[in-house]
Scaffold this active site. Structure first.
Site, PDB file in Angstrom:
ATOM      1  N   TYR A  90      -2.780  10.751 -18.396  1.00  0.00           N
ATOM      2  CA  TYR A  90      -3.154  10.649 -16.973  1.00  0.00           C
ATOM      3  C   TYR A  90      -2.103  11.346 -16.111  1.00  0.00           C
ATOM      4  CZ  TYR A  90      -4.640   8.223 -12.665  1.00  0.00           C
ATOM      5  OH  TYR A  90      -5.079   7.904 -11.396  1.00  0.00           O
ATOM      6  N   SER A 102      -2.367  11.360  -7.500  1.00  0.00           N
ATOM      7  CA  SER A 102      -1.912  10.029  -7.902  1.00  0.00           C
ATOM      8  C   SER A 102      -0.400   9.910  -7.743  1.00  0.00           C
ATOM      9  CB  SER A 102      -2.269   9.820  -9.382  1.00  0.00           C
ATOM     10  OG  SER A 102      -1.512   8.782  -9.962  1.00  0.00           O
TER      11      SER A 102
HETATM   12  P1  NAP Z   1     -13.004   4.062 -10.813  1.00  0.00           P
HETATM   13  O1  NAP Z   1     -13.258   2.812 -10.059  1.00  0.00           O
HETATM   14  O2  NAP Z   1     -12.772   4.018 -12.289  1.00  0.00           O
HETATM   15  O3  NAP Z   1     -14.183   5.130 -10.494  1.00  0.00           O
HETATM   16  C1  NAP Z   1     -14.132   6.378 -11.154  1.00  0.00           C
HETATM   17  C2  NAP Z   1     -15.467   7.050 -10.912  1.00  0.00           C
HETATM   18  O4  NAP Z   1     -15.477   8.303 -11.591  1.00  0.00           O
HETATM   19  C3  NAP Z   1     -16.621   6.218 -11.468  1.00  0.00           C
HETATM   20  O5  NAP Z   1     -17.735   6.292 -10.613  1.00  0.00           O
HETATM   21  C4  NAP Z   1     -16.915   6.933 -12.775  1.00  0.00           C
HETATM   22  O6  NAP Z   1     -18.242   6.803 -13.193  1.00  0.00           O
HETATM   23  C5  NAP Z   1     -16.671   8.371 -12.365  1.00  0.00           C
HETATM   24  N1  NAP Z   1     -16.516   9.242 -13.543  1.00  0.00           N
HETATM   25  C6  NAP Z   1     -15.681   9.084 -14.581  1.00  0.00           C
HETATM   26  N2  NAP Z   1     -15.855  10.082 -15.460  1.00  0.00           N
HETATM   27  C7  NAP Z   1     -16.832  10.887 -14.961  1.00  0.00           C
HETATM   28  C8  NAP Z   1     -17.467  12.083 -15.413  1.00  0.00           C
HETATM   29  N3  NAP Z   1     -17.126  12.675 -16.568  1.00  0.00           N
HETATM   30  N4  NAP Z   1     -18.435  12.628 -14.640  1.00  0.00           N
HETATM   31  C9  NAP Z   1     -18.804  12.040 -13.478  1.00  0.00           C
HETATM   32  N5  NAP Z   1     -18.239  10.901 -12.985  1.00  0.00           N
HETATM   33  C10 NAP Z   1     -17.267  10.346 -13.741  1.00  0.00           C
HETATM   34  O7  NAP Z   1     -11.738   4.793 -10.217  1.00  0.00           O
HETATM   35  P2  NAP Z   1     -11.072   4.711  -8.769  1.00  0.00           P
HETATM   36  O8  NAP Z   1      -9.974   3.728  -8.800  1.00  0.00           O
HETATM   37  O9  NAP Z   1     -12.137   4.652  -7.722  1.00  0.00           O
HETATM   38  O10 NAP Z   1     -10.386   6.163  -8.774  1.00  0.00           O
HETATM   39  C11 NAP Z   1     -11.060   7.294  -8.267  1.00  0.00           C
HETATM   40  C12 NAP Z   1     -10.067   8.432  -8.366  1.00  0.00           C
HETATM   41  O11 NAP Z   1      -8.840   8.036  -7.729  1.00  0.00           O
HETATM   42  C13 NAP Z   1      -9.694   8.794  -9.795  1.00  0.00           C
HETATM   43  O12 NAP Z   1      -9.485  10.197  -9.889  1.00  0.00           O
HETATM   44  C14 NAP Z   1      -8.357   8.060 -10.008  1.00  0.00           C
HETATM   45  O13 NAP Z   1      -7.561   8.704 -10.978  1.00  0.00           O
HETATM   46  C15 NAP Z   1      -7.755   8.207  -8.653  1.00  0.00           C
HETATM   47  N6  NAP Z   1      -6.717   7.240  -8.304  1.00  0.00           N
HETATM   48  C16 NAP Z   1      -6.969   5.899  -8.359  1.00  0.00           C
HETATM   49  C17 NAP Z   1      -5.941   5.027  -7.963  1.00  0.00           C
HETATM   50  C18 NAP Z   1      -6.105   3.535  -7.980  1.00  0.00           C
HETATM   51  O14 NAP Z   1      -5.078   2.832  -7.845  1.00  0.00           O
HETATM   52  N7  NAP Z   1      -7.297   3.008  -8.130  1.00  0.00           N
HETATM   53  C19 NAP Z   1      -4.730   5.518  -7.509  1.00  0.00           C
HETATM   54  C20 NAP Z   1      -4.530   6.910  -7.521  1.00  0.00           C
HETATM   55  C21 NAP Z   1      -5.543   7.757  -7.912  1.00  0.00           C
HETATM   56  P3  NAP Z   1     -18.538   5.833 -14.452  1.00  0.00           P
HETATM   57  O15 NAP Z   1     -18.405   4.443 -13.961  1.00  0.00           O
HETATM   58  O16 NAP Z   1     -19.919   6.200 -14.868  1.00  0.00           O
HETATM   59  O17 NAP Z   1     -17.505   6.152 -15.526  1.00  0.00           O
HETATM   60  C1  GCO Z   2      -1.539   2.876 -13.751  1.00  0.00           C
HETATM   61  C2  GCO Z   2      -2.489   2.967 -12.590  1.00  0.00           C
HETATM   62  C3  GCO Z   2      -2.132   4.152 -11.743  1.00  0.00           C
HETATM   63  C4  GCO Z   2      -3.074   4.240 -10.579  1.00  0.00           C
HETATM   64  C5  GCO Z   2      -2.771   5.403  -9.723  1.00  0.00           C
HETATM   65  C6  GCO Z   2      -1.442   5.308  -9.043  1.00  0.00           C
HETATM   66  O1  GCO Z   2      -1.980   2.504 -14.845  1.00  0.00           O
HETATM   67  O2  GCO Z   2      -0.352   3.181 -13.527  1.00  0.00           O
HETATM   68  O3  GCO Z   2      -3.829   3.053 -13.039  1.00  0.00           O
HETATM   69  O4  GCO Z   2      -2.199   5.311 -12.496  1.00  0.00           O
HETATM   70  O5  GCO Z   2      -4.386   4.389 -11.014  1.00  0.00           O
HETATM   71  O6  GCO Z   2      -2.973   6.612 -10.357  1.00  0.00           O
HETATM   72  O7  GCO Z   2      -1.383   6.339  -8.070  1.00  0.00           O
END
Ligand code: NAP
Ligand code: GCO
Length: 264
Positions: free
Chosen positions: A157, A144
């Site tokens: 986080y 992230s």
């Molecule tokens: P999301 O839409 O919230 O999806 C997260 C997924 O993880 C969901 O399918 C959720 O299932 C699953 N999950 C959560 N807890 C779990 C557990 N204990 N066991 C199995 N599955 C679990 O998140 P996203 O935005 O796609 O993010 C995916 C990854 O990218 C995460 O690691 C997040 O930190 C990272 N990330 C996101 C962003 C962003 O801007 N979106 C940026 C940087 C990094 P449920 O729905 O059942 O909870």
């Molecule tokens: C926040 C956001 C970020 C993104 C991502 C950025 O609240 O700042 O959720 O954490 O999810 O991780 O890279």
């Protein structure tokens, strides 16, 4: 010829019923991989299976809480028995709790660390022995911006994602000699359910202040989409990256390089 193909590879993407995990798994399928994913609830696994099917992908889905070592070990054993050794692991499942630190309960902090840091350890530990036996493997940890930067309300986080960066480097260090490459992808701000609260329209119809803030902090002047992450993920999952190890590839539109647009 550089090989970006994932033909015949078995890829496990955790938490991939939707969001970033679903996009990466779908891209892997297009590159030839067999897709296995998990989610914490059966209805979400079913929803994911339907979405993969609609995209023409025959995925396998498992109900598994990635923080539960027994469930993870059972899932990995079943995958290895029924489908084959896991060639590619994407530790994607993650949660966030946006709470000012001094208001956050210790239990809430622990929950975030459990999913975002302990779980990638648990799943990697379960998958690596098979990769060692096979003589190769790819692990991609979804890090992230918060692996590098802090901001208000995301202490747990950021601590988890900072730790995940170092876990990535340590797996790379410890298992590189077995031809296992472990790298991270550091997405910028991506439009998914996880960031929906930061993008919702205000009552007067204006953009969420955070939405405007991120657009000003991003040279690309836009939020990322899950599709922006697919190419980098295929690169790190393919033989094209066999000498890339312990690296976090930031796919952030340039946020980390940019001081931010001067307010008018
Ligand atoms: P999301 O839409 O919230 O999806 C997260 C997924 O993880 C969901 O399918 C959720 O299932 C699953 N999950 C959560 N807890 C779990 C557990 N204990 N066991 C199995 N599955 C679990 O998140 P996203 O935005 O796609 O993010 C995916 C990854 O990218 C995460 O690691 C997040 O930190 C990272 N990330 C996101 C962003 C962003 O801007 N979106 C940026 C940087 C990094 P449920 O729905 O059942 O909870
Ligand atoms: C926040 C956001 C970020 C993104 C991502 C950025 O609240 O700042 O959720 O954490 O999810 O991780 O890279």
């Amino acid at each position: 010829m550089v090989n970006f193909s994932l033909e015949g590879k078995v890829a496990l993407v955790t938490g991939a019923s939707y969001g970033i995990g679903f996009a990466i798994a779908s891209g892997f399928a297009e590159a030839g991989a067999k897709i296995v994913f998990n989610d914490i609830k059966q209805e979400l696994v079913d929803k994911g299976l339907a979405a993969y099917k609609e995209a023409g992908i025959e995925a396998r889905g498992f109900v598994c809480d990635v923080t539960d070592e027994a469930q993870v070990n059972a899932m990995v054993a079943q995958i290895e028995k029924e489908i084959g050794t896991i060639d590619i692991l994407v530790n994607n499942a993650g949660i966030i709790k946006r709470i000012p630190m001094i208001e956050m309960k210790a239990e809430e902090f622990r929950q975030v660390i459990d999913v975002d840091l302990n779980a990638p350890f648990i799943v990697s530990k379960a998958v690596i022995p098979g990769m060692i036996k096979k003589g190769k493997g790819k692990i991609i940890n979804i890090c992230s911006m918060m692996s590098e930067l802090g901001r208000e309300t995301v202490s747990a986080y950021a601590a988890a994602k900072g730790g995940l960066k170092m876990l990535t480097r340590n797996i790379a260090s410890e298992y590189g000699e077995y031809n296992i490459q472990c790298n991270g992808i550091g997405p910028g701000y991506i439009a998914t359910p996880q960031t929906a609260p930061l993008r919702e329209r205000q009552p007067d119809g204006s953009r969420h202040p955070f939405d405007s803030f991120i657009v000003a902090k991003t040279p690309a002047a836009r939020w990322g989409t899950t599709a922006d992450l697919v190419g980098p993920a295929i690169f790190l999952a393919s033989e094209a990256s066999d000498f890339v190890n312990g690296h976090v590839l930031y796919v952030d539109g340039g946020i980390l390089a940019y001081i931010g647009k001067q307010p008018k």
